[in-house]
Design an enzyme around this catalytic site. Sequence first.
Site, PDB file in Angstrom:
ATOM      1  N   LYS A  22     -10.029  -0.429  10.808  1.00 42.25           N
ATOM      2  CA  LYS A  22     -10.214  -1.736  10.143  1.00 42.25           C
ATOM      3  C   LYS A  22     -10.674  -2.840  10.823  1.00 42.25           C
ATOM      4  O   LYS A  22     -10.762  -3.785  10.428  1.00 42.25           O
ATOM      5  CB  LYS A  22      -9.084  -2.151   9.143  1.00 42.25           C
ATOM      6  CG  LYS A  22      -8.703  -0.704   8.061  1.00 42.25           C
ATOM      7  CD  LYS A  22      -7.373  -1.613   7.204  1.00 42.25           C
ATOM      8  CE  LYS A  22      -6.962  -0.361   6.320  1.00 42.25           C
ATOM      9  NZ  LYS A  22      -7.656   0.250   5.319  1.00 42.25           N
ATOM     10  N   ASP A  24       3.695  -4.090   7.986  1.00 46.56           N
ATOM     11  CA  ASP A  24       2.384  -3.276   8.086  1.00 46.56           C
ATOM     12  C   ASP A  24       1.326  -4.222   8.370  1.00 46.56           C
ATOM     13  O   ASP A  24       0.945  -5.056   7.306  1.00 46.56           O
ATOM     14  CB  ASP A  24       2.384  -2.569   6.486  1.00 46.56           C
ATOM     15  CG  ASP A  24       0.995  -2.289   6.136  1.00 46.56           C
ATOM     16  OD1 ASP A  24      -0.019  -2.048   6.960  1.00 46.56           O
ATOM     17  OD2 ASP A  24       0.702  -1.536   5.015  1.00 46.56           O
ATOM     18  N   GLN A  65      -3.902  -5.040   7.393  1.00 47.73           N
ATOM     19  CA  GLN A  65      -4.933  -5.865   6.883  1.00 47.73           C
ATOM     20  C   GLN A  65      -4.877  -7.259   7.475  1.00 47.73           C
ATOM     21  O   GLN A  65      -5.610  -8.263   7.201  1.00 47.73           O
ATOM     22  CB  GLN A  65      -4.648  -6.133   5.387  1.00 47.73           C
ATOM     23  CG  GLN A  65      -5.051  -4.855   4.396  1.00 47.73           C
ATOM     24  CD  GLN A  65      -6.326  -4.526   4.694  1.00 47.73           C
ATOM     25  OE1 GLN A  65      -7.284  -5.195   4.871  1.00 47.73           O
ATOM     26  NE2 GLN A  65      -6.711  -3.231   3.994  1.00 47.73           N
ATOM     27  N   CYS A  91      -4.872   2.541  -3.827  1.00 50.00           N
ATOM     28  CA  CYS A  91      -3.747   3.072  -3.030  1.00 50.00           C
ATOM     29  C   CYS A  91      -2.522   2.016  -3.139  1.00 50.00           C
ATOM     30  O   CYS A  91      -1.650   1.891  -2.416  1.00 50.00           O
ATOM     31  CB  CYS A  91      -3.965   3.483  -1.626  1.00 50.00           C
ATOM     32  SG  CYS A  91      -5.211   4.528  -1.200  1.00 50.00           S
ATOM     33  N   HIS A 111       0.815  -1.194   0.034  1.00 50.48           N
ATOM     34  CA  HIS A 111       0.025  -0.049   0.037  1.00 50.48           C
ATOM     35  C   HIS A 111       0.802   1.252   0.090  1.00 50.48           C
ATOM     36  O   HIS A 111       1.968   1.201   0.457  1.00 50.48           O
ATOM     37  CB  HIS A 111      -0.860   0.048   1.197  1.00 50.48           C
ATOM     38  CG  HIS A 111      -1.792   0.938   1.191  1.00 50.48           C
ATOM     39  ND1 HIS A 111      -1.637   2.220   1.956  1.00 50.48           N
ATOM     40  CD2 HIS A 111      -2.995   0.876   1.229  1.00 50.48           C
ATOM     41  CE1 HIS A 111      -2.504   3.054   1.784  1.00 50.48           C
ATOM     42  NE2 HIS A 111      -3.654   2.142   1.651  1.00 50.48           N
TER      43      HIS A 111
HETATM   44  N1  7TS Z   1      -1.446  -0.736   4.681  1.00 48.41           N
HETATM   45  C1  7TS Z   1      -2.200  -1.530   4.134  1.00 48.41           C
HETATM   46  C2  7TS Z   1      -1.809  -2.829   3.898  1.00 48.41           C
HETATM   47  C3  7TS Z   1      -3.832  -0.951   4.237  1.00 48.41           C
HETATM   48  O1  7TS Z   1      -4.556  -1.898   3.537  1.00 48.41           O
HETATM   49  C4  7TS Z   1      -3.787   0.370   4.449  1.00 48.41           C
HETATM   50  C5  7TS Z   1      -5.421   1.055   4.097  1.00 48.41           C
HETATM   51  C6  7TS Z   1      -3.106   1.226   4.912  1.00 48.41           C
HETATM   52  C7  7TS Z   1      -1.859   0.822   5.188  1.00 48.41           C
HETATM   53  C8  7TS Z   1      -3.448   2.512   5.459  1.00 48.41           C
HETATM   54  O2  7TS Z   1      -4.224   2.435   6.410  1.00 48.41           O
HETATM   55  P1  7TS Z   1      -4.609   3.831   7.130  1.00 48.41           P
HETATM   56  O3  7TS Z   1      -5.750   3.428   7.971  1.00 48.41           O
HETATM   57  O4  7TS Z   1      -3.589   4.782   7.600  1.00 48.41           O
HETATM   58  O5  7TS Z   1      -5.203   4.630   6.037  1.00 48.41           O
HETATM   59  N2  7TS Z   1      -6.098   0.247   2.830  1.00 48.41           N
HETATM   60  C9  7TS Z   1      -7.446   0.639   2.292  1.00 48.41           C
HETATM   61  C10 7TS Z   1      -7.789  -0.018   1.367  1.00 48.41           C
HETATM   62  O6  7TS Z   1      -7.305  -0.912   1.021  1.00 48.41           O
HETATM   63  N3  7TS Z   1      -8.866   0.554   1.014  1.00 48.41           N
HETATM   64  O7  7TS Z   1      -9.021   1.663   1.686  1.00 48.41           O
HETATM   65  C11 7TS Z   1      -7.926   1.811   2.680  1.00 48.41           C
END
Ligand code: 7TS
Length: 411
Positions: free
Chosen positions: A227, A201, A204, A366, A124
């Site tokens: 999430k 990371d 997920q 992303c 991501h």
């Molecule tokens: N890393 C991964 C693997 C992610 O899926 C996401 C967000 C992030 C980092 C960033 O997370 P945040 O909470 O700091 O924004 N992924 C997604 C997605 O898959 N669709 O919308 C956000």
Amino acid sequence: MTNLNIDAIRKDFPILSEQVNGKDLVYLDSSATSQKPLSVIDKTKYYYEHMNANVHRGVHTLGTRATDGYENARETVRAFINAKYFEEIIFTRGTTTAINTVAQSYGDMAVQEGDEIVITQMEHHANLVPWQQLAKRKKAVLKYIPMEADGTITLENVRATITNKTKIVAMAHVSNVLGTINDVKSVAQIAHEHGAIMVVDGAQSIPHMKVDVVDLDCDFFAFSGHKMLGPTGIGALYGKKALLNKMEPIEFGGDMIDFVGLQESTWTELPTKFEAGTPLIAEAVGLAEAINYLTEVGMDNILAYEHELTAYAYEKMSEIEGVEIYGPAADKRAGLITFNLQGVHPHDLATALDSHGIAIRAGHHCAQPLMKWLNQSSTARASFYIYNTKDEIDTFVQSLKETKEFFSYEF
Ligand code: 7TS
């Protein structure tokens, strides 16, 4: 078959009773953000009604309640990921802020010109751009571990990419596009053999499977609360105490100081050293409640149920001619399926499904370098959580078929 009572679980999520475009909502976008159970919504409300004050300051009763709520939430997170010390849990705005903290603080300290930072092409942007920027600042080399055709990574390729010049290895535990589950424990071991640190990371993975940072032996683990049934605006960075102690803060101001003089200041202890300003108090309290909910359901049950749902969806979707699924086979992936329907742009597909009350995500997720690797400008994604059912997948698959029919008349 699952041990979970999904009907009872669904009743805990008020939003699942929504009607969207006259249809029952089918929410298949939990990888973007999960829905929230009533206990989390209620706890956040309770916080504002009975506990709200600033933390670490007042001696008054509400100040104590807020501080206790916030620090107890830290302990809940610590126990959930089996970290050794509460000082190793830093509350952040989410995964993005957590990774940026590591890249700026640890990265600026440890990476020199000519050193290597190793990542993958399935990251991501939150686990890619901060390393790109670090590499630029330091004239370091950003290297990518090659991927197999099914979107997995072999340990042979990990070994071939990491060298003694590697200072940082950063990798998604679970890919938000491919659903690949990376063996970050083995990768951490290889990184350590070369004197590099391992950044995971976990955005997920942690919502869907048991995470034990001591067992993984990663140096940093970043995740987002939203999430994993928690509120938006909160997440955490786990870091090994010995590393965090050596690192400089990246934000400066209230709370994080020890002594402030006219020209010089010193920093307070962990974890507050990395939590400048009024923290995310209500959000942390809500996140702790989300963790309580997940713990009650059981992470192993969650993983098993999502596996069952994903295998079911994978099979049904594969039967539709013109559906191309990206990433590993069903038994090797987490609970999401990214795909394209031949002849239909993913945004048109998502719009058509929305008219049936079905929420999926479309776009580059992303992960533009991964889209390049897939040779796609955009894809559609259905992602699952504990509140989804096989009936919902049937509705989704039926709508996919209808959408295909509808668009095929147009061509
Ligand atoms: N890393 C991964 C693997 C992610 O899926 C996401 C967000 C992030 C980092 C960033 O997370 P945040 O909470 O700091 O924004 N992924 C997604 C997605 O898959 N669709 O919308 C956000």
